[in-house]
Write an enzyme that holds these catalytic residues in place. Structure first.
Site, PDB file in Angstrom:
ATOM      1  N   GLN A 161       0.816  -1.221   0.000  1.00  0.00           N
ATOM      2  CA  GLN A 161       0.000   0.000   0.000  1.00  0.00           C
ATOM      3  C   GLN A 161       0.848   1.268   0.000  1.00  0.00           C
ATOM      4  O   GLN A 161       0.302   2.375   0.031  1.00  0.00           O
ATOM      5  CB  GLN A 161      -0.938   0.011   1.215  1.00  0.00           C
ATOM      6  CG  GLN A 161      -1.916  -1.138   1.265  1.00  0.00           C
ATOM      7  CD  GLN A 161      -2.936  -1.118   0.140  1.00  0.00           C
ATOM      8  OE1 GLN A 161      -3.060  -0.140  -0.600  1.00  0.00           O
ATOM      9  NE2 GLN A 161      -3.680  -2.208  -0.019  1.00  0.00           N
ATOM     10  N   SER A 195       2.864  -5.216  -5.033  1.00  0.00           N
ATOM     11  CA  SER A 195       1.887  -5.852  -5.915  1.00  0.00           C
ATOM     12  C   SER A 195       1.619  -5.000  -7.143  1.00  0.00           C
ATOM     13  O   SER A 195       1.444  -3.782  -7.036  1.00  0.00           O
ATOM     14  CB  SER A 195       0.585  -6.071  -5.143  1.00  0.00           C
ATOM     15  OG  SER A 195      -0.431  -6.554  -5.992  1.00  0.00           O
ATOM     16  N   HIS A 251      -1.083  -5.083  -9.219  1.00  0.00           N
ATOM     17  CA  HIS A 251      -2.458  -4.645  -9.479  1.00  0.00           C
ATOM     18  C   HIS A 251      -2.926  -3.523  -8.565  1.00  0.00           C
ATOM     19  O   HIS A 251      -4.019  -2.985  -8.745  1.00  0.00           O
ATOM     20  CB  HIS A 251      -3.434  -5.823  -9.433  1.00  0.00           C
ATOM     21  CG  HIS A 251      -3.757  -6.338  -8.066  1.00  0.00           C
ATOM     22  ND1 HIS A 251      -4.877  -5.943  -7.375  1.00  0.00           N
ATOM     23  CD2 HIS A 251      -3.117  -7.224  -7.279  1.00  0.00           C
ATOM     24  CE1 HIS A 251      -4.916  -6.572  -6.213  1.00  0.00           C
ATOM     25  NE2 HIS A 251      -3.866  -7.355  -6.129  1.00  0.00           N
ATOM     26  N   CYS A 279      -8.866  -9.285   1.102  1.00  0.00           N
ATOM     27  CA  CYS A 279      -8.402 -10.642   1.429  1.00  0.00           C
ATOM     28  C   CYS A 279      -9.010 -11.170   2.722  1.00  0.00           C
ATOM     29  O   CYS A 279      -8.849 -12.337   3.055  1.00  0.00           O
ATOM     30  CB  CYS A 279      -6.880 -10.668   1.516  1.00  0.00           C
ATOM     31  SG  CYS A 279      -6.065 -10.320  -0.058  1.00  0.00           S
TER      32      CYS A 279
END
Length: 378
Positions: free
Chosen positions: A177, A197, A199, A320
């Protein structure tokens, strides 16, 4: 649709899509193959590793690619632990880590490791004194997320890393993040490893990026694996990695402007937030891209569905964890009770988010407050 759930995923950038198509056409070979098609794919992969090394200010030979950041977290943690002396069984971390980390910690506890969860304050920031008391020469690993995915709390990772390394303890950092939104430099953070990440920054799903300091010993989780120096088994998805790399390039180029814009939107939100709605975290120190809110009158899921009816996408916490307590574990660690945690919603911003988007969201919140059918009983 007004999309306010970037912390869960982001739409792919057109530049990343173009890069994927181009690489899928030209670099379709297996990087392990010795023919020209394999060599072409290997060259593309090497270029991407070099670029990610530059993005993170780390050595290219410390860069690895996984199927996602969750797998990256799990492989990195276990690879580093396998490289530590077997008698070292203590792990220091927090309850605010990503679900992929907390799941792995639960498994490791069953395997004999001792997990020390450092307390956090009401803003979600760790108690440094407690952290220093927990770390010793016999600590196997420190795990510390940079930016919390529920309310955006930023941990003093560099300070924790400096203290840990006094004792020779490696530190793993989830920067998912933070990367592309805040300045992230593995040398400045002084971390042993970092995971991000694709995406979350406009790249494709299915690509996690891992950096492990090449000077630190780690051992493969999968014996006999030859891909990526044994870090992860399986044929490397070169086109997706190329797309992820292009997305990162654009995200970093826009990072400063995106941050200033997110700060302005955060200030607007604070100014116009209905009085009884509580913002979680310290806006002076947290990431402005993530805004956690506690509603006074309805469960977060109700507001999420109401927003969806108005074509506004928000969430009730980390994707998640949906169905598994959502934000409750993080909120509990910060001292909020279960009822307040259930009234939690999260909005998360990207470089395309506008003030008008936030106004539309606030209109839904305000309408729900004055609706007699949903208004809380005094």
């Amino acid at each position: 649709m007004i999309y306010l759930d970037t912390a869960a995923t982001s739409p792919m950038r057109k530049e990343a899509i173009t890069a994927y198509v181009d690489a899928a056409t030209k670099a379709f070979g297996n990087t392990q193959s010795l023919h020209d098609a394999g060599s072409t794919a290997a060259d593309y992969l090497a270029s991407c590793k070099q670029m990610w090394g530059e993005f993170l200010n780390g050595r290219a030979d410390g860069v690895f690619f996984t199927a996602n950041a969750s797998e990256g977290n799990q492989l990195t943690i276990r690879s580093l632990l396998r490289g530590r002396p077997p008698e070292y069984q203590d792990i220091v971390t927090t309850k605010l880590e990503h679900a992929s980390v907390l799941t792995t910690l639960n498994e490791l506890e069953k395997e004999g490791y001792h997990i020390h969860y450092i307390p956090v304050d009401h803003y979600g920031v760790i108690d440094m004194h407690a952290f220093e008391q927990a770390v010793s020469h016999r600590t196997a690993l420190v795990i510390m997320q940079l930016v919390n995915s529920e309310m955006g709390a930023i941990q003093p990772v560099a300070e924790c890393a400096a203290y840990s390394k006094k004792y020779g303890v490696p530190i793993q950092c989830d920067i998912v993040q933070g990367f592309g939104k805040l300045p992230v430099d593995v040398r400045s953070l002084n971390v042993t490893s970092a995971v991000c990440s694709a995406h979350k920054i406009g790249g494709p799903k299915g690509v996690g990026i891992v950096f492990i300091d090449p000077s630190v010993h780690w051992e493969s989780v999968y014996e006999g694996t030859t891909h990526q120096n044994g870090f992860r088994a399986g044929t490397v998805d070169v086109p997706a990695i190329v797309a992820a790399t292009i997305a990162a390039k654009y995200a970093l180029a826009e990072q400063e402007d995106s941050f200033l814009k997110a700060k302005q939107i955060q200030d607007f939100l604070l100014t116009h937030l209905p009085e009884r709605v509580q913002l979680v975290g310290n806006t002076k120190t947290k990431s402005p891209f993530i805004q956690g809110l506690i509603l006074p009158h309805v469960e977060g899921q109700w507001l999420m569905l109401e927003c969806n009816r108005k074509q506004i996408a928000i969430s009730t916490g980390t994707a998640c964890k949906i169905g598994y307590g959502e934000a409750i574990s993080a909120m509990s660690a910060m001292g909020y009770d279960t009822d307040m945690a259930r009234r939690f919603v999260r909005i998360s911003l990207n470089y395309q988010t506008t003030v008008e988007d936030i106004q539309a969201f606030l209109q839904v919140v305000q309408s729900s407050l004055i609706d007699n059918k949903t208004k809380a009983t005094p």
